[in-house]
Design a protein around this motif. Structure first.
Motif, PDB file in Angstrom:
ATOM      1  N   THR A   9     -12.909  39.595  -3.045  1.00 18.92           N
ATOM      2  CA  THR A   9     -13.154  38.391  -3.832  1.00 18.92           C
ATOM      3  C   THR A   9     -11.907  37.939  -4.569  1.00 18.92           C
ATOM      4  N   GLU A  10     -11.621  36.666  -4.453  1.00 24.78           N
ATOM      5  CA  GLU A  10     -10.554  36.051  -5.233  1.00 24.78           C
ATOM      6  C   GLU A  10     -11.088  35.825  -6.643  1.00 24.78           C
ATOM      7  N   HIS A  11     -10.366  36.289  -7.645  1.00 26.27           N
ATOM      8  CA  HIS A  11     -10.846  36.138  -9.014  1.00 26.27           C
ATOM      9  C   HIS A  11     -10.079  35.060  -9.753  1.00 26.27           C
ATOM     10  N   TRP A  12     -10.795  34.389 -10.641  1.00 28.23           N
ATOM     11  CA  TRP A  12     -10.139  33.423 -11.498  1.00 28.23           C
ATOM     12  C   TRP A  12      -9.508  34.141 -12.681  1.00 28.23           C
ATOM     13  N   ALA A  13      -8.548  33.462 -13.288  1.00 27.88           N
ATOM     14  CA  ALA A  13      -7.871  34.036 -14.454  1.00 27.88           C
ATOM     15  C   ALA A  13      -8.515  33.493 -15.726  1.00 27.88           C
ATOM     16  N   PRO A  14      -8.492  34.269 -16.824  1.00 23.20           N
ATOM     17  CA  PRO A  14      -8.987  33.738 -18.089  1.00 23.20           C
ATOM     18  C   PRO A  14      -8.277  32.429 -18.420  1.00 23.20           C
ATOM     19  N   GLY A  15      -9.055  31.445 -18.833  1.00 28.11           N
ATOM     20  CA  GLY A  15      -8.487  30.132 -19.147  1.00 28.11           C
ATOM     21  C   GLY A  15      -8.607  29.133 -18.012  1.00 28.11           C
ATOM     22  N   ASP A  16      -8.880  29.614 -16.783  1.00 30.93           N
ATOM     23  CA  ASP A  16      -9.086  28.676 -15.663  1.00 30.93           C
ATOM     24  C   ASP A  16     -10.318  27.812 -15.926  1.00 30.93           C
ATOM     25  N   HIS A  17     -10.293  26.609 -15.397  1.00 28.92           N
ATOM     26  CA  HIS A  17     -11.444  25.707 -15.489  1.00 28.92           C
ATOM     27  C   HIS A  17     -12.178  25.687 -14.158  1.00 28.92           C
ATOM     28  N   VAL A  18     -13.483  25.954 -14.182  1.00 29.13           N
ATOM     29  CA  VAL A  18     -14.306  25.910 -12.976  1.00 29.13           C
ATOM     30  C   VAL A  18     -15.601  25.157 -13.298  1.00 29.13           C
ATOM     31  N   LEU A  19     -16.415  24.925 -12.264  1.00 33.45           N
ATOM     32  CA  LEU A  19     -17.682  24.206 -12.445  1.00 33.45           C
ATOM     33  C   LEU A  19     -18.855  25.176 -12.277  1.00 33.45           C
ATOM     34  N   TRP A  20     -19.815  25.061 -13.183  1.00 34.66           N
ATOM     35  CA  TRP A  20     -21.045  25.881 -13.143  1.00 34.66           C
ATOM     36  C   TRP A  20     -22.158  24.890 -12.794  1.00 34.66           C
ATOM     37  N   ARG A  21     -22.674  24.989 -11.555  1.00 30.35           N
ATOM     38  CA  ARG A  21     -23.573  23.923 -11.068  1.00 30.35           C
ATOM     39  C   ARG A  21     -24.936  24.472 -10.631  1.00 30.35           C
ATOM     40  N   THR A  47     -14.747  27.143 -19.016  1.00 32.22           N
ATOM     41  CA  THR A  47     -13.502  27.908 -19.039  1.00 32.22           C
ATOM     42  C   THR A  47     -13.817  29.365 -18.716  1.00 32.22           C
ATOM     43  N   VAL A  48     -13.057  29.934 -17.797  1.00 32.90           N
ATOM     44  CA  VAL A  48     -13.274  31.337 -17.425  1.00 32.90           C
ATOM     45  C   VAL A  48     -12.812  32.243 -18.566  1.00 32.90           C
ATOM     46  N   VAL A  49     -13.705  33.141 -18.981  1.00 32.90           N
ATOM     47  CA  VAL A  49     -13.410  34.138 -20.014  1.00 32.90           C
ATOM     48  C   VAL A  49     -12.987  35.443 -19.343  1.00 32.90           C
ATOM     49  N   GLN A  50     -13.734  35.827 -18.330  1.00 38.36           N
ATOM     50  CA  GLN A  50     -13.475  37.062 -17.583  1.00 38.36           C
ATOM     51  C   GLN A  50     -14.075  36.902 -16.200  1.00 38.36           C
ATOM     52  N   ASP A  51     -13.369  37.348 -15.200  1.00 38.94           N
ATOM     53  CA  ASP A  51     -13.907  37.297 -13.842  1.00 38.94           C
ATOM     54  C   ASP A  51     -13.490  38.559 -13.104  1.00 38.94           C
ATOM     55  N   THR A  52     -14.451  39.445 -12.910  1.00 36.96           N
ATOM     56  CA  THR A  52     -14.197  40.703 -12.196  1.00 36.96           C
ATOM     57  C   THR A  52     -15.286  40.880 -11.148  1.00 36.96           C
ATOM     58  N   ASP A  53     -15.208  41.957 -10.389  1.00 38.01           N
ATOM     59  CA  ASP A  53     -16.259  42.242  -9.406  1.00 38.01           C
ATOM     60  C   ASP A  53     -17.597  42.470 -10.100  1.00 38.01           C
ATOM     61  N   GLU A  54     -17.573  42.851 -11.385  1.00 37.35           N
ATOM     62  CA  GLU A  54     -18.808  43.189 -12.109  1.00 37.35           C
ATOM     63  C   GLU A  54     -19.382  42.023 -12.892  1.00 37.35           C
ATOM     64  N   LEU A  55     -18.539  41.102 -13.330  1.00 40.17           N
ATOM     65  CA  LEU A  55     -19.027  40.075 -14.256  1.00 40.17           C
ATOM     66  C   LEU A  55     -18.181  38.817 -14.217  1.00 40.17           C
ATOM     67  N   LEU A  56     -18.886  37.676 -14.230  1.00 33.86           N
ATOM     68  CA  LEU A  56     -18.224  36.399 -14.504  1.00 33.86           C
ATOM     69  C   LEU A  56     -18.709  35.933 -15.873  1.00 33.86           C
ATOM     70  N   ALA A  57     -17.776  35.738 -16.796  1.00 35.50           N
ATOM     71  CA  ALA A  57     -18.095  35.213 -18.122  1.00 35.50           C
ATOM     72  C   ALA A  57     -17.367  33.891 -18.288  1.00 35.50           C
ATOM     73  N   VAL A  58     -18.105  32.863 -18.731  1.00 38.45           N
ATOM     74  CA  VAL A  58     -17.498  31.536 -18.914  1.00 38.45           C
ATOM     75  C   VAL A  58     -17.955  30.944 -20.240  1.00 38.45           C
ATOM     76  N   TRP A  59     -17.180  29.987 -20.718  1.00 39.92           N
ATOM     77  CA  TRP A  59     -17.436  29.342 -22.006  1.00 39.92           C
ATOM     78  C   TRP A  59     -17.696  27.858 -21.782  1.00 39.92           C
ATOM     79  N   VAL A  60     -18.844  27.389 -22.282  1.00 39.83           N
ATOM     80  CA  VAL A  60     -19.136  25.951 -22.301  1.00 39.83           C
ATOM     81  C   VAL A  60     -18.730  25.454 -23.684  1.00 39.83           C
ATOM     82  N   ALA A  61     -17.648  24.719 -23.758  1.00 39.89           N
ATOM     83  CA  ALA A  61     -17.111  24.292 -25.056  1.00 39.89           C
ATOM     84  C   ALA A  61     -17.900  23.110 -25.609  1.00 39.89           C
ATOM     85  N   PRO A  62     -18.046  23.048 -26.949  1.00 45.06           N
ATOM     86  CA  PRO A  62     -18.711  21.885 -27.545  1.00 45.06           C
ATOM     87  C   PRO A  62     -17.998  20.603 -27.123  1.00 45.06           C
ATOM     88  N   GLY A  63     -18.797  19.572 -26.828  1.00 35.99           N
ATOM     89  CA  GLY A  63     -18.221  18.275 -26.473  1.00 35.99           C
ATOM     90  C   GLY A  63     -17.849  18.124 -25.013  1.00 35.99           C
TER      91      GLY A  63
END
Ligand code: MG
Length: 233
Positions: A9-21, A47-63
């Motif tokens: 799996t290709e992992h995103w880096a913390p701070g990357d922007h992705v879409l949660w759909r 915004t990606v917080v953490q992306d590993t084989d075990e967990l994807l954590a993302v942040w939905v920012a206000p606004g």
């Protein structure tokens, strides 16, 4: 998009922007397109917080500008009485994420994600187990389908089913087969077992997490509903 590779799996880096759909529920409206995947009706740039084989954590920012389903007249879907909420014509609308941000945690393959809610000034309120199809990853983000039923979980470890009325109505409206609903309920019971044992992610201290103040609010792209170009892992 920046990322590091580990295993398949290709992992995103913390701070990357992705879409949660999320795709729309139920069969496609057009006859002859029964095999086509349903179109998307929810899109949250995160915004990606953490992306590993075990967990994807993302942040939905206000606004954050997001896409959500609305009634054909533009009103909130909850303005429609429950009895007709899932049969009344809908469209999608762009709208700003109101209130505080939300941290979303998803373990690959798991049929739910766990969302963390805070009151103003970061007073932790609760976790929310959103039952949904295991995520499909693509280069621009993750895709799923919401399964209506949810669970709220509180810091004292108590929990409560949420939206059982919508779960029932979605079945009656034909958006979910009895067999599919049975699997969702079983997934919910598995989540409840994790809550009872206070397993991950509840025990992991995510309520003390805070976003990097340097992060910019992600932008909703014009082609937010684009078809995934590839389906890795
Ligand atoms: Mg839900």
């Amino acid at each position: 998009m920046a990322g590091t590779s580990s295993g398949e799996t290709e992992h995103w880096a913390p701070g990357d922007h992705v879409l949660w759909r999320y795709r729309r529920n139920g069969p496609p409206p057009e006859p002859g397109q029964e095999d086509a995947p349903a179109p998307f009706h929810i899109c949250r740039p995160v915004t990606v917080v953490q992306d590993t084989d075990e967990l994807l954590a993302v942040w939905v920012a206000p606004g954050t500008e997001c896409v959500k389903p609305v009634l054909a007249n533009g009103a909130d879907v909850h303005a429609e009485p429950l009895a007709t909420r899932y049969t009344a014509p809908r469209t999608t609308a762009r709208t700003s994420w109101l209130g505080n941000g939300v941290l979303k945690l998803a373990r690959p393959g798991e049929p739910w994600s766990v969302w963390l809610f805070w009151e103003p000034v970061w007073r932790f309120r609760s976790w929310y187990v959103n039952l949904e199809a295991p995520h499909t990853r693509w280069e621009g983000g993750v895709d799923s389908e919401d399964h209506f039923l949810d669970i709220s979980v509180y810091p004292d470890h108590s929990w409560v089913w949420r939206d059982e009325d919508e779960f029932d109505m979605a079945q009656r409206a034909g958006l979910m087969s009895p067999r599919a609903a049975q699997k969702v309920r079983a997934a919910g019971l598995a989540a409840v077992e994790t809550i009872r044992q206070w397993g991950a992610p509840f025990r992991d201290g995510w309520e003390d997490w805070r976003p990097d103040p340097r992060w910019q609010v992600p932008v909703l792209p014009d082609d937010w509903d684009r078809t995934p170009t590839r389906m890795p892992s």
